[in-house]
Design a protein around this motif. Structure first.
Motif, PDB file in Angstrom:
ATOM      1  N   SER A 154     -12.512   1.087  -0.513  1.00 48.19           N
ATOM      2  CA  SER A 154     -11.082   1.753  -0.956  1.00 48.19           C
ATOM      3  C   SER A 154     -10.878   1.130  -2.550  1.00 48.19           C
ATOM      4  N   LEU A 155     -10.350   2.058  -3.253  1.00 48.32           N
ATOM      5  CA  LEU A 155     -10.189   1.703  -4.753  1.00 48.32           C
ATOM      6  C   LEU A 155      -8.758   2.125  -5.047  1.00 48.32           C
ATOM      7  N   GLY A 156      -7.917   1.685  -5.755  1.00 48.93           N
ATOM      8  CA  GLY A 156      -6.577   2.046  -6.349  1.00 48.93           C
ATOM      9  C   GLY A 156      -5.615   1.901  -5.291  1.00 48.93           C
ATOM     10  N   ASP A 157      -4.707   2.862  -5.328  1.00 46.64           N
ATOM     11  CA  ASP A 157      -3.726   2.715  -4.439  1.00 46.64           C
ATOM     12  C   ASP A 157      -4.106   2.372  -2.969  1.00 46.64           C
ATOM     13  N   ARG A 171      -2.769   9.760  20.666  1.00 46.19           N
ATOM     14  CA  ARG A 171      -2.836   8.169  20.737  1.00 46.19           C
ATOM     15  C   ARG A 171      -3.685   7.950  21.991  1.00 46.19           C
ATOM     16  N   PRO A 172      -4.526   6.967  22.184  1.00 43.89           N
ATOM     17  CA  PRO A 172      -4.112   5.570  21.188  1.00 43.89           C
ATOM     18  C   PRO A 172      -4.889   5.699  19.749  1.00 43.89           C
ATOM     19  N   TRP A 173      -4.217   5.007  19.090  1.00 40.72           N
ATOM     20  CA  TRP A 173      -4.749   5.022  17.628  1.00 40.72           C
ATOM     21  C   TRP A 173      -4.076   3.623  17.040  1.00 40.72           C
ATOM     22  N   THR A 174      -4.654   3.188  15.778  1.00 39.15           N
ATOM     23  CA  THR A 174      -4.301   1.772  15.143  1.00 39.15           C
ATOM     24  C   THR A 174      -4.330   2.302  13.596  1.00 39.15           C
ATOM     25  N   ASP A 175      -3.001   1.870  13.092  1.00 36.25           N
ATOM     26  CA  ASP A 175      -2.941   1.891  11.780  1.00 36.25           C
ATOM     27  C   ASP A 175      -3.141   0.788  11.028  1.00 36.25           C
ATOM     28  N   LEU A 176      -3.920   0.964   9.822  1.00 35.27           N
ATOM     29  CA  LEU A 176      -4.521  -0.341   9.009  1.00 35.27           C
ATOM     30  C   LEU A 176      -3.877   0.093   7.565  1.00 35.27           C
ATOM     31  N   GLU A 177      -3.540  -0.888   6.963  1.00 31.71           N
ATOM     32  CA  GLU A 177      -3.142  -0.937   5.492  1.00 31.71           C
ATOM     33  C   GLU A 177      -4.727  -1.292   4.708  1.00 31.71           C
ATOM     34  N   LEU A 178      -5.116  -0.291   3.892  1.00 30.57           N
ATOM     35  CA  LEU A 178      -6.469  -0.299   3.362  1.00 30.57           C
ATOM     36  C   LEU A 178      -6.092  -0.726   1.672  1.00 30.57           C
ATOM     37  N   ARG A 179      -6.145  -1.508   1.245  1.00 24.57           N
ATOM     38  CA  ARG A 179      -5.809  -1.747  -0.389  1.00 24.57           C
ATOM     39  C   ARG A 179      -7.295  -1.819  -1.071  1.00 24.57           C
ATOM     40  N   SER A 180      -6.807  -1.654  -2.402  1.00 25.28           N
ATOM     41  CA  SER A 180      -8.174  -1.738  -3.155  1.00 25.28           C
ATOM     42  C   SER A 180      -9.034  -2.941  -2.945  1.00 25.28           C
ATOM     43  N   GLY A 181     -10.271  -2.463  -2.753  1.00 22.03           N
ATOM     44  CA  GLY A 181     -11.396  -3.569  -2.564  1.00 22.03           C
ATOM     45  C   GLY A 181     -11.639  -3.903  -1.084  1.00 22.03           C
ATOM     46  N   ASP A 182     -10.869  -3.053  -0.409  1.00 28.01           N
ATOM     47  CA  ASP A 182     -11.157  -3.287   1.239  1.00 28.01           C
ATOM     48  C   ASP A 182     -12.465  -2.585   1.670  1.00 28.01           C
ATOM     49  N   LEU A 183     -12.976  -3.147   2.483  1.00 30.07           N
ATOM     50  CA  LEU A 183     -14.015  -2.751   3.303  1.00 30.07           C
ATOM     51  C   LEU A 183     -13.646  -2.327   4.557  1.00 30.07           C
ATOM     52  N   THR A 204       0.681   1.231  -6.307  1.00 27.55           N
ATOM     53  CA  THR A 204       0.165  -0.347  -5.607  1.00 27.55           C
ATOM     54  C   THR A 204      -1.084  -0.301  -6.280  1.00 27.55           C
ATOM     55  N   ALA A 205      -1.661   0.342  -7.021  1.00 25.68           N
ATOM     56  CA  ALA A 205      -2.913  -0.205  -7.619  1.00 25.68           C
ATOM     57  C   ALA A 205      -2.884  -1.075  -8.860  1.00 25.68           C
ATOM     58  N   ASP A 206      -3.837  -2.003  -8.834  1.00 25.75           N
ATOM     59  CA  ASP A 206      -3.724  -2.678 -10.043  1.00 25.75           C
ATOM     60  C   ASP A 206      -4.013  -1.859 -11.526  1.00 25.75           C
ATOM     61  N   PRO A 207      -3.346  -2.211 -12.314  1.00 27.10           N
ATOM     62  CA  PRO A 207      -3.092  -1.057 -13.619  1.00 27.10           C
ATOM     63  C   PRO A 207      -4.591  -1.254 -14.414  1.00 27.10           C
ATOM     64  N   ASP A 208      -5.122  -2.507 -14.208  1.00 26.20           N
ATOM     65  CA  ASP A 208      -6.666  -2.631 -14.843  1.00 26.20           C
ATOM     66  C   ASP A 208      -7.323  -1.913 -14.267  1.00 26.20           C
ATOM     67  N   LEU A 209      -7.475  -1.241 -13.252  1.00 35.50           N
ATOM     68  CA  LEU A 209      -8.282  -0.204 -12.735  1.00 35.50           C
ATOM     69  C   LEU A 209      -8.465   1.125 -13.716  1.00 35.50           C
ATOM     70  N   GLY A 210      -7.215   1.331 -14.287  1.00 34.23           N
ATOM     71  CA  GLY A 210      -6.760   2.372 -14.988  1.00 34.23           C
ATOM     72  C   GLY A 210      -7.170   3.904 -14.128  1.00 34.23           C
ATOM     73  N   LEU A 211      -6.501   3.721 -12.782  1.00 34.82           N
ATOM     74  CA  LEU A 211      -6.835   4.845 -12.010  1.00 34.82           C
ATOM     75  C   LEU A 211      -5.507   5.311 -11.271  1.00 34.82           C
ATOM     76  N   VAL A 212      -5.184   6.413 -11.330  1.00 33.81           N
ATOM     77  CA  VAL A 212      -4.213   7.148 -10.725  1.00 33.81           C
ATOM     78  C   VAL A 212      -4.446   7.790  -9.376  1.00 33.81           C
TER      79      VAL A 212
END
Length: 227
Positions: A154-157, A171-183, A204-212
């Motif tokens: 995952s990259l960006g938002d 269901r059943p399912w599991t919700d995960l929050e995936l952030r930039s850099g997550d595997l 929520t993305a790091d502005p340094d990524l320059g990614l929308v």
């Protein structure tokens, strides 16, 4: 990072058998390098495109494929539902990352217990760009001819990723929050689980990524051979 954090844990998690989430696996420089690479891969020919489903619907994500070209519902060596150009080659950098990922989540001993993890030879990458408001319904990655694990970066938002079961979209399912850099790796009993993106979290993305928006890179082994 901006935005309100979601109430999900930020530590190694195994949401289902064979599925492992490692937060912050890619360091900031690796993330920036991958964003730059994705921009190169997205350029035509065989660049990023919008996918129209056989039902007539249009996916809200835009996609570019490497190694083999995915289209609903199969693989080809050319962009059969786009400009017809030969698909771009599978980058060695993604193969190296995917092998590192399996080592990180399963370890040298655990890989032998996961179908397709030993001798893993990835040859496909699917890069999806999620602009603000994009999502992806629950689906299976089932066009491959082998049950080797899927490696997701995952990259960006950030997004809310839903990992379901192998039988139904309910269901059943599991919700995960995936952030930039997550595997996230899913293999073994979870290899053919339904999964999707419920929503992204704009800003929520790091502005340094320059990614929308959000980029997701999934690396797979196809089991395919040229005719």
């Amino acid at each position: 990072m901006t935005g309100d954090p979601l109430p999900f844990p930020r530590e190694r998690a195994e949401p289902a058998p064979g599925a492992v989430h490692l937060p912050d696996w890619l360091d900031p420089q690796e993330q920036r390098d991958l964003v730059r690479a994705c921009r190169d891969w997205a350029r035509p020919p065989a660049g990023m495109r919008t996918i129209r489903l056989p039902t007539g619907g249009v996916m809200s994500v835009r996609t570019v494929c490497l190694g083999w070209h995915w289209y609903p519902y199969g693989y080809a060596r050319t962009v059969v539902d786009g400009d017809g150009a030969p698909v771009k080659p599978f980058p060695p950098v993604l193969g190296d990352l995917a092998l590192r990922a399996l080592e990180a989540v399963y370890g040298p001993d655990g890989r032998s217990a996961i179908a397709g993890a030993e001798g893993y030879a990835p040859d496909i990458a699917v890069v999806n760009h999620y602009p603000h408001g994009a999502k992806m319904g629950l689906h299976k990655d089932k066009e491959e001819r082998i049950d080797a694990p899927v490696v997701s970066l995952s990259l960006g938002d950030s997004c809310v990723f839903r990992l379901g079961n192998t039988e139904t979209r309910t269901r059943p399912w599991t919700d995960l929050e995936l952030r930039s850099g997550d595997l996230l790796v899913f293999g073994g009993p979870s290899r053919f689980a339904y999964h999707g993106v419920v929503r992204t979290l704009p800003g929520t993305a790091d502005p340094d990524l320059g990614l929308v928006g959000r980029l997701n890179i999934t690396v797979r082994q196809s089991g395919l051979v040229d005719p």
